[in-house]
Design an enzyme around this catalytic site. Structure first.
Site, PDB file in Angstrom:
ATOM      1  N   ARG A  25     -34.115 -27.561  52.481  1.00 14.28           N
ATOM      2  CA  ARG A  25     -35.463 -27.657  51.916  1.00 14.28           C
ATOM      3  C   ARG A  25     -35.521 -27.240  50.444  1.00 14.28           C
ATOM      4  O   ARG A  25     -36.078 -27.958  49.603  1.00 14.28           O
ATOM      5  CB  ARG A  25     -36.445 -26.768  52.715  1.00 14.28           C
ATOM      6  CG  ARG A  25     -36.874 -27.356  54.019  1.00 14.28           C
ATOM      7  CD  ARG A  25     -37.089 -26.279  55.046  1.00 14.28           C
ATOM      8  NE  ARG A  25     -35.782 -25.774  55.433  1.00 14.28           N
ATOM      9  CZ  ARG A  25     -35.105 -26.243  56.489  1.00 14.28           C
ATOM     10  NH1 ARG A  25     -35.662 -27.104  57.278  1.00 14.28           N
ATOM     11  NH2 ARG A  25     -33.882 -25.826  56.763  1.00 14.28           N
ATOM     12  N   THR A  26     -34.963 -26.093  50.109  1.00 12.47           N
ATOM     13  CA  THR A  26     -35.115 -25.572  48.741  1.00 12.47           C
ATOM     14  C   THR A  26     -34.396 -26.477  47.736  1.00 12.47           C
ATOM     15  O   THR A  26     -34.963 -26.866  46.714  1.00 12.47           O
ATOM     16  CB  THR A  26     -34.552 -24.133  48.665  1.00 12.47           C
ATOM     17  OG1 THR A  26     -35.093 -23.386  49.748  1.00 12.47           O
ATOM     18  CG2 THR A  26     -34.912 -23.472  47.353  1.00 12.47           C
ATOM     19  N   LYS A  66     -11.316 -22.926  44.253  1.00 12.12           N
ATOM     20  CA  LYS A  66     -10.016 -22.467  43.725  1.00 12.12           C
ATOM     21  C   LYS A  66     -10.108 -21.014  43.279  1.00 12.12           C
ATOM     22  O   LYS A  66      -9.192 -20.492  42.655  1.00 12.12           O
ATOM     23  CB  LYS A  66      -9.610 -23.329  42.528  1.00 12.12           C
ATOM     24  CG  LYS A  66      -9.458 -24.798  42.828  1.00 12.12           C
ATOM     25  CD  LYS A  66      -9.118 -25.542  41.529  1.00 12.12           C
ATOM     26  CE  LYS A  66      -9.545 -26.990  41.574  1.00 12.12           C
ATOM     27  NZ  LYS A  66      -9.606 -27.602  40.239  1.00 12.12           N
ATOM     28  N   ARG A 124     -29.090 -20.390  44.064  1.00 12.09           N
ATOM     29  CA  ARG A 124     -29.048 -19.669  45.344  1.00 12.09           C
ATOM     30  C   ARG A 124     -27.658 -19.085  45.490  1.00 12.09           C
ATOM     31  O   ARG A 124     -26.655 -19.767  45.255  1.00 12.09           O
ATOM     32  CB  ARG A 124     -29.359 -20.610  46.505  1.00 12.09           C
ATOM     33  CG  ARG A 124     -29.114 -19.947  47.853  1.00 12.09           C
ATOM     34  CD  ARG A 124     -29.594 -20.768  49.016  1.00 12.09           C
ATOM     35  NE  ARG A 124     -31.041 -20.770  49.107  1.00 12.09           N
ATOM     36  CZ  ARG A 124     -31.715 -21.249  50.158  1.00 12.09           C
ATOM     37  NH1 ARG A 124     -31.052 -21.764  51.183  1.00 12.09           N
ATOM     38  NH2 ARG A 124     -33.022 -21.229  50.183  1.00 12.09           N
ATOM     39  N   HIS A 160     -36.933 -14.653  47.894  1.00 11.60           N
ATOM     40  CA  HIS A 160     -36.980 -16.122  47.892  1.00 11.60           C
ATOM     41  C   HIS A 160     -38.394 -16.482  47.399  1.00 11.60           C
ATOM     42  O   HIS A 160     -39.268 -16.855  48.179  1.00 11.60           O
ATOM     43  CB  HIS A 160     -36.729 -16.637  49.308  1.00 11.60           C
ATOM     44  CG  HIS A 160     -36.498 -18.110  49.421  1.00 11.60           C
ATOM     45  ND1 HIS A 160     -36.691 -18.994  48.377  1.00 11.60           N
ATOM     46  CD2 HIS A 160     -36.095 -18.871  50.479  1.00 11.60           C
ATOM     47  CE1 HIS A 160     -36.402 -20.223  48.796  1.00 11.60           C
ATOM     48  NE2 HIS A 160     -36.047 -20.173  50.064  1.00 11.60           N
TER      49      HIS A 160
END
Ligand code: CP
Length: 317
Positions: free
Chosen positions: A63-64, A91, A113, A142
């Protein structure tokens, strides 16, 4: 409350804790206008034309990430999606080295995020000329989720002041609940939290919320019941005997919902664990559930945040 200010004080949106009520009202009012844009046949305005926004997602998201990308496109920004998978993070490249390289390509804003609390603040302090928007930092905050939740409540109930909001579930590990507590208490809503003792942080009542350990008690008189996902990925091991027992004591069922006020709104930030925190017939019942409305409103709210940090700022300068 309606907005009395016309701009945000910070170049970044790192959390709700640092916003003042006028800024929250400004974002919600601005989002109302952008919701209308999303309902048009041509869903595009030129507000961020020529600006580059990088979506730096180092934790899973549907969603975000998607709604930020849609919001950026509707504002005519150039967008670039970066995820750890398939990148040099695999890596061993660090967040700072990754971000330094992305910043060398001169974005205007970064939506990020990351699993570490404070990671968004770290980038915001490192890059003074770039707006950082926190799309979720570990179990810390959030902010755009809380803003879209508030937008949905305000749109449906006409106000936030005095609204009884019950939040149920994994209070301990949820960034959504932390942002919601900050926002709802700043806007004078009444917040009740319900969870098993193992999922309730000690002294959380100091944030101005009521704490109960019975779902029936928490639901009594609620205007809004917000269910939270059990964050198995952050708990390490289950904080209660079994998922079945959790559902029996804290799962939202149609029968339990009868204790709430008539017209109660059922919310969930997603993703849902059906049959764990919420019964499917409640989640899918349009008489109660506004879960997909939250998703729709997320685009308008994220357009508002991007506009206020990027578009409005660049127009003034
Ligand atoms: N509510 C929310 O943050 O959902 P995603 O994890 O899918 O972005």
């Amino acid at each position: 409350m309606r907005a009395s200010s016309t701009s945000l004080r910070s170049k970044d949106l790192l959390g709700i804790e640092t916003l003042i009520p006028e800024e929250i009202a400004l974002i919600l009012d601005t989002a109302e206008g952008f919701k209308e844009v999303s309902e048009r046949h041509v869903k595009k305005v030129p507000a961020l034309r020529g600006q580059l926004v990088i979506n730096l997602f180092m934790e899973a998201s549907t969603r975000t990430r998607v709604s930020f990308e849609i919001a950026e496109k509707r504002l005519s920004a150039d967008t670039l999606n970066f995820s750890s998978s398939g990148s040099s993070v695999e890596k061993g490249e660090t967040l700072i080295d990754t971000a330094d390289n992305l910043v060398a390509m001169q974005p205007n804003m970064i939506v990020m995020r990351h699993k570490h609390p404070g990671s968004a603040r770290m980038l915001a302090e490192r890059y003074p000329n770039i707006s950082i928007i926190n799309g979720g930092d570990g179990s810390h905050e959030h902010p755009t989720q809380a803003l879209l939740d508030a937008f949905t409540m305000r749109e449906r109930l006409g106000r936030l002041n005095g609204v009884n909001v019950t939040i149920v579930g994994d209070i301990k590990y949820s960034r959504v609940v932390r942002s919601n507590i900050h926002l709802l208490t700043k806007m004078n809503a009444n917040v009740t939290l319900a969870a098993p003792p193992t999922l309730m942080p000690v002294e959380i009542d100091k944030l101005g919320v009521r704490v109960v350990h019975s779902l029936d008690e928490a639901i009594e008189g609620a205007d809004v019941v917000m269910m939270l996902r059990i964050q198995l990925e952050r708990q390490g091991k289950l904080s209660f005997p079994s998922l079945r027992e959790y559902y029996n004591t804290f799962g939202l069922t149609r029968e339990r919902l009868r204790r709430a006020k008539k017209g109660v709104l059922v919310m969930h930030p997603g993703p849902m664990n059906r049959g764990v925190e919420i019964a499917s017939d409640v989640a899918d019942d349009p008489n109660y559930s506004v879960i997909l409305e939250q998703v729709t409103n997320g685009v308008a709210v994220r357009m508002a945040v991007l506009y206020l940090l990027g578009g409005a700022h660049s127009t003034e300068s």
